[in-house]
Structures are given as C-alpha cells and as structure tokens.
Design an enzyme around this catalytic site. Structure first.
Site, PDB file in Angstrom:
ATOM      1  N   HIS A 307       0.847  -1.190   0.000  1.00 52.11           N
ATOM      2  CA  HIS A 307       0.000   0.000   0.000  1.00 52.11           C
ATOM      3  C   HIS A 307       0.872   1.226   0.000  1.00 52.11           C
ATOM      4  CE1 HIS A 307      -3.197   2.800   0.997  1.00 52.11           C
ATOM      5  NE2 HIS A 307      -4.015   1.865   0.553  1.00 52.11           N
ATOM      6  N   ASP A 364      -8.043  -5.146  -0.044  1.00 50.54           N
ATOM      7  CA  ASP A 364      -8.559  -5.949  -1.148  1.00 50.54           C
ATOM      8  C   ASP A 364      -8.207  -7.419  -1.034  1.00 50.54           C
ATOM      9  OD1 ASP A 364      -9.834  -3.906  -2.486  1.00 50.54           O
ATOM     10  OD2 ASP A 364      -7.960  -3.205  -3.348  1.00 50.54           O
TER      11      ASP A 364
HETATM   12  N1  CMC Z   1       4.064  -7.641  -5.035  1.00 48.22           N
HETATM   13  C1  CMC Z   1       5.424  -7.638  -5.211  1.00 48.22           C
HETATM   14  N2  CMC Z   1       6.212  -6.568  -5.023  1.00 48.22           N
HETATM   15  C2  CMC Z   1       5.609  -5.425  -4.656  1.00 48.22           C
HETATM   16  C3  CMC Z   1       4.220  -5.343  -4.447  1.00 48.22           C
HETATM   17  C4  CMC Z   1       3.454  -6.513  -4.643  1.00 48.22           C
HETATM   18  N3  CMC Z   1       2.126  -6.476  -4.469  1.00 48.22           N
HETATM   19  N4  CMC Z   1       3.895  -4.079  -4.075  1.00 48.22           N
HETATM   20  C5  CMC Z   1       5.040  -3.401  -4.044  1.00 48.22           C
HETATM   21  N5  CMC Z   1       6.085  -4.202  -4.398  1.00 48.22           N
HETATM   22  C6  CMC Z   1       7.512  -3.832  -4.415  1.00 48.22           C
HETATM   23  C7  CMC Z   1       7.844  -2.997  -5.647  1.00 48.22           C
HETATM   24  O1  CMC Z   1       8.268  -3.805  -6.738  1.00 48.22           O
HETATM   25  C8  CMC Z   1       8.960  -2.128  -5.123  1.00 48.22           C
HETATM   26  O2  CMC Z   1      10.119  -2.922  -5.050  1.00 48.22           O
HETATM   27  P1  CMC Z   1      11.586  -2.223  -5.262  1.00 48.22           P
HETATM   28  O3  CMC Z   1      11.733  -1.228  -4.152  1.00 48.22           O
HETATM   29  O4  CMC Z   1      12.547  -3.370  -5.187  1.00 48.22           O
HETATM   30  O5  CMC Z   1      11.539  -1.575  -6.622  1.00 48.22           O
HETATM   31  C9  CMC Z   1       8.534  -1.844  -3.666  1.00 48.22           C
HETATM   32  O6  CMC Z   1       7.734  -2.982  -3.299  1.00 48.22           O
HETATM   33  C10 CMC Z   1       7.725  -0.557  -3.494  1.00 48.22           C
HETATM   34  O7  CMC Z   1       6.602  -0.626  -4.373  1.00 48.22           O
HETATM   35  P2  CMC Z   1       6.014   0.614  -5.162  1.00 48.22           P
HETATM   36  O8  CMC Z   1       5.299   0.126  -6.378  1.00 48.22           O
HETATM   37  O9  CMC Z   1       7.084   1.652  -5.351  1.00 48.22           O
HETATM   38  O10 CMC Z   1       4.992   1.176  -4.071  1.00 48.22           O
HETATM   39  P3  CMC Z   1       3.817   2.153  -4.360  1.00 48.22           P
HETATM   40  O11 CMC Z   1       3.535   2.843  -3.086  1.00 48.22           O
HETATM   41  O12 CMC Z   1       4.111   2.993  -5.561  1.00 48.22           O
HETATM   42  O13 CMC Z   1       2.616   1.182  -4.795  1.00 48.22           O
HETATM   43  C11 CMC Z   1       0.778  -0.311  -4.665  1.00 48.22           C
HETATM   44  C12 CMC Z   1       1.634   0.748  -3.928  1.00 48.22           C
HETATM   45  C13 CMC Z   1      -0.495  -0.584  -3.863  1.00 48.22           C
HETATM   46  C14 CMC Z   1       0.360   0.232  -6.043  1.00 48.22           C
HETATM   47  C15 CMC Z   1       1.619  -1.591  -4.829  1.00 48.22           C
HETATM   48  O14 CMC Z   1       1.992  -2.102  -3.564  1.00 48.22           O
HETATM   49  C16 CMC Z   1       0.906  -2.684  -5.633  1.00 48.22           C
HETATM   50  O15 CMC Z   1       0.975  -2.668  -6.874  1.00 48.22           O
HETATM   51  N6  CMC Z   1       0.159  -3.622  -4.944  1.00 48.22           N
HETATM   52  C17 CMC Z   1      -0.644  -4.620  -5.622  1.00 48.22           C
HETATM   53  C18 CMC Z   1      -1.944  -3.998  -6.084  1.00 48.22           C
HETATM   54  C19 CMC Z   1      -2.904  -3.790  -4.919  1.00 48.22           C
HETATM   55  O16 CMC Z   1      -3.117  -4.669  -4.106  1.00 48.22           O
HETATM   56  N7  CMC Z   1      -3.534  -2.598  -4.912  1.00 48.22           N
HETATM   57  C20 CMC Z   1      -4.571  -2.271  -3.921  1.00 48.22           C
HETATM   58  C21 CMC Z   1      -4.163  -1.180  -2.980  1.00 48.22           C
HETATM   59  S1  CMC Z   1      -5.321  -1.102  -1.586  1.00 48.22           S
HETATM   60  C22 CMC Z   1      -6.777  -0.522  -2.255  1.00 48.22           C
HETATM   61  C23 CMC Z   1      -6.740   0.926  -2.455  1.00 48.22           C
HETATM   62  O17 CMC Z   1      -6.827   1.662  -1.424  1.00 48.22           O
HETATM   63  O18 CMC Z   1      -6.644   1.346  -3.607  1.00 48.22           O
END
Ligand code: CMC
Length: 428
Positions: A307, A364
């Site tokens: 998140h 989710d």
């Molecule tokens: N599986 C594997 N790796 C992950 C995941 C995941 N679900 N989420 C983040 N990472 C890794 C990402 O690859 C990155 O690694 P590194 O630092 O080595 O490059 C690190 O963790 C940080 O991730 P980020 O993408 O920079 O983090 P963010 O804050 O931009 O993204 C997120 C947050 C929710 C988009 C992301 O965690 C994700 O894609 N999760 C899966 C989709 C999901 O479940 N979304 C629902 C969010 S809750 C409902 C809502 O409120 O919308």
C-alpha cells in the site's frame, strides 16, 4: 511561534512556513516557492506531496490508524450503519435520530433512474464490465439533470445532487450486474434499507423472490463502511481535480469510478480473486508464486499486497479478515481460496523481500473472499468498492468546493527537445 523551513538554492536561502495538522503532522507550505525562487518541486506519484488541507479522514500509515471525522474505523465498522457513516463523512458530524431519518427519506425518494436510462443497458454487450457501465451512467445522470451543470448551484441544489447520487448508484450498479448475467432488472424497493434494497435488486428474480439474509446484509454494511473514504487516494484526488475545473458533481464522481477501476487501486479486489483462482488451478507450490512476485523481470505482483501509505498493517484488512471468517462460518461455506489466501499471507509475511519493503495484505486481499461468499460475481467487486467509496468522494468534492480551492494544475520539469526548426517532409 510559527515554524519555518529553509530551502537553499544555489546559495540563496528561502524561508517557507510549516503547516501543522491537528494530529501534529508537518507540511512545508511551498505556495510561494516558485514566485520567490523560480524553482518548483518534483514528486512523481505525489509520494511526499500534500494536495490539500482536509478535515475528512485521518490516516497514519505507520501505525495503521484510520479515522473518519475523528471516529476510528474499528468503532464505526462495529457500531454504525453505512448511511450514518455517509452522513458523517458528508456533513462532518454523526446525525441525530431525526437528521438520520430525514437523510434516509431523502435518499429513498430518488432510488429510481429515468426509464430512458434503462434503454442504455440494452445497447451494451452482454458481458460488458459493470465498471464501464457504472461510470458512463453516472456521467449520463448530468444530462438528465442539466441544472447540475451550473457551477453556481445553490446549497439546496448541491444537496439534491448528493441525494440522487447516493440513491441511484445502487440501482445503476445492480442493473449493470443484471446486464452482465442477462437477467431482467429489478426495481428499487423503498421499504428496504440501503443494503437490503441493493441485495434485492441484485438477486431477486421474476420466478424467485430473494430472501435477505441478515448475515449477508450485515457483512455488506461493514464492507461499505470500511471502503467509505481513504483521504487523498488516486480516485478521491481524481474527483477533487476534475471537480476543481467546476465540472459537475455527477461527472466528477464518474471520473473517480474510472480511477478506481485500475488494478493498482480498487480493481485489485477482482485481481486478487483471479490470482487466487489461478494459483488454485495451477497447483504448483506457493513459493513459486512468491518467487514470481519478487522477480523484477516478471510483471506478476502479489495482488492485495502493499500500500502506498500503510507500511505496518492496513487496519481495514484486519477487520475484513475476521469478517470473512465469520461470514464463511455463518453461511457454512468452505472455500479453498481462503485457505490459499491464508497460506500465501503467511509465506509472504515471513519472506525477507516482503518484510524489507513493508508489504502487508491490504483491504482488497480479503474483501473479494467475502463478496464471493455473498454470491457477488468477480466482475462486480470493484463496483462494490465504488458503492462504499461514494460518500467519501462526495465529502472530498464538497470540501474542495467549500474551501474554494483553485483549479488543480501541476507544474512539470520539461526534459524534451530544445527549440528546433521544422524540417520539410521530403528532407527527413
Ligand atoms: N508484489 C510484489 N512486489 C511489490 C508489491 C506486490 N504487491 N507491491 C510493491 N512491491 C515492491 C515494488 O516492486 C517495489 O520494489 P523495489 O523497491 O525493489 O523496486 C517496492 O515494493 C515498493 O513498491 P512501489 O510500487 O514503489 O509502491 P507504491 O507505493 O508505488 O505502490 C501499490 C503501492 C499498492 C500500487 C503496490 O503495492 C501494488 O501494486 N500492490 C498490488 C496492487 C494492490 O493490491 N492494490 C490495492 C491497494 S489497496 C486498495 C486501495 O486503497 O486502492
């Protein structure tokens, strides 16, 4: 004494005020930075940027705290009704008994949608994703109520639009589901409460009246409350930014629905169940899937994990996990997907990659399991999220309008080509 931040650019120091929130969070007010120094800030994805001062929702991602208007999510999910929470978010205070009945009566009055809108459904392909229909129909409401397009509406006119939105979204959504399954639509029943009416429109059939199970209605109430607001997330920010151009409220909410649809936001609930089903059918050990999620050359991510703001745990996920257990037990449902979800959670939580990046199950991860148990098809999951999020979007939009916020228009750092001369086509 007011606090000051100092920014030094090429030897020149600029003083900027520090704003302190009611929970003591600090923000550097950069409103004057560009006019003072010529520089702007750059923050891709707004990871460190506050877009507004808001009194709607408080979220502390490090400590897993979520409060609507000061009330904890745990308390609201346990004790309140969704309509009460909607009132709280939109109006700032919990309603008295008479305020609540007036609010409910005003919503109930507007549950029907214009018969001409019913014809829209006939034009969609039978397997049209309900989110596409819901967003289009919400936007279409502005054409049925053209007064809503006037940016100088009175408070009463705005209130009417809010009632219409809250009243009609369940009807629009349930009818999108009926289109998906190819069944005739069911009209709203105004003697039922908000959740019951929605369930009835979803599941009643001409040959078989739907019997409302209180366990199902209760679980739905809880889920809607848990989704009702989440401060400046992608869809709420979309609603505020679209509304800041003085586009009408129906269209601003429709834009929020589109933002929510993406799998990185609300669309994750559908993606979680699809992922669990794939894992179940595939049958290979969970470790393989964890390895895929960690592999930077593989686009697979563990859906329902991670998140932007929660870096310890998502308090909504805690409540939902327990609710999922209760619902499955009370309805006597054995779902192999819940076992896979629990195992996956354990494997991921003990894995260094997930630990180092603070990746925990989010709202989710378990919500889809409940929706599935309630008989709601996967394609409707994100619509369920939208139903819950509607009062939050309205509250965020209303606050933006009441605060007379300027049109949202970020700056950029241009990194393209410098000025060059046009080259005629035959010389290229
Ligand atoms: N599986 C594997 N790796 C992950 C995941 C995941 N679900 N989420 C983040 N990472 C890794 C990402 O690859 C990155 O690694 P590194 O630092 O080595 O490059 C690190 O963790 C940080 O991730 P980020 O993408 O920079 O983090 P963010 O804050 O931009 O993204 C997120 C947050 C929710 C988009 C992301 O965690 C994700 O894609 N999760 C899966 C989709 C999901 O479940 N979304 C629902 C969010 S809750 C409902 C809502 O409120 O919308």
């Amino acid at each position: 004494m007011s606090e000051i931040a100092e920014v030094k650019i090429n030897g020149q120091t600029y003083e900027l005020p520090i704003i302190t929130g009611s929970e003591d969070e600090k923000g550097i007010d950069i409103t004057k930075l560009r006019s003072l120094s010529g520089a702007v800030t750059l923050d891709s994805g707004y990871k460190n940027t506050g877009s507004t001062k808001s009194a709607v929702t408080y979220l502390d991602g490090e400590n897993g705290i979520l409060r609507y208007r000061g009330y904890s999510i745990e308390e609201l999910a346990e004790k309140a009704s969704f309509i009460e929470v909607a009132y709280l978010l939109i109006n700032g205070e919990l309603p008295t008994k008479s305020q609540l009945s007036e609010f409910e009566a005003n919503i109930t009055k507007h549950t029907l949608i214009h018969e001409d809108m019913k014809r829209f459904y006939e034009a969609y392909p039978s397997k049209a994703h309900p989110m596409g229909i819901v967003a289009s129909l919400l936007c279409s409401l502005s054409t049925f109520y053209p007064d809503s397009q006037n940016p100088n509406r009175t408070e009463e006119e705005i209130e009417l639009t809010i009632y219409r939105l809250l009243a009609k979204l369940p009807t629009i959504s349930a009818w999108a589901y009926k289109n998906f399954v190819g069944h005739p639509v069911v009209y709203p029943k105004n003697n039922l409460n908000y959740e019951e009416n929605f369930l009835n429109m979803m599941f009643s059939l001409p040959a078989e009246k739907y019997k409302i199970d209180p366990v199902v209605a209760d679980a739905l109430n809880k889920l809607l409350i848990l989704h009702a607001d989440h401060e400046q997330n992608c869809s709420a920010s979309t609603v505020r930014i679209v509304g800041s151009s003085h586009a009408n409220l129906y269209s601003s909410i429709s834009a929020g629905v589109i933002a929510l649809w993406g799998p990185l936001h609300g669309g994750a609930n559908q993606a979680v169940i699809e992922m669990l089903e794939t894992i179940y059918e595939d049958g290979t050990p969970l470790e393989n899937w964890i390895a895929k999620a960690k592999d930077k050359n593989d686009p697979f991510r563990l859906m329902g994990f991670g998140h932007r703001v929660y870096k310890n745990f998502d308090p909504r996920a805690k409540i939902i996990k327990k609710a999922a257990d209760d619902v499955l037990e009370k309805l006597g449902i054995q779902d192999p997907l819940i076992e896979i979800a629990k195992e996956l959670e354990q494997v991921a939580l003990n894995d260094e990659y997930f630990k180092a990046r603070n990746l925990y199950p989010n709202v989710d991860f378990y919500s889809g399991i409940i929706y599935k148990a309630l008989g709601i098809p996967t394609e409707m999951f994100t619509v369920m999220f939208a139903l819950g999020r509607l009062p939050g979007w309205i509250a965020q939009w209303k606050e933006m309008i009441e605060n007379k916020e300027p049109i949202g228009r970020p700056r950029q750092i241009y990194v393209g080509a410098n000025e060059r001369s046009y080259v005629p086509l035959d010389e290229r």
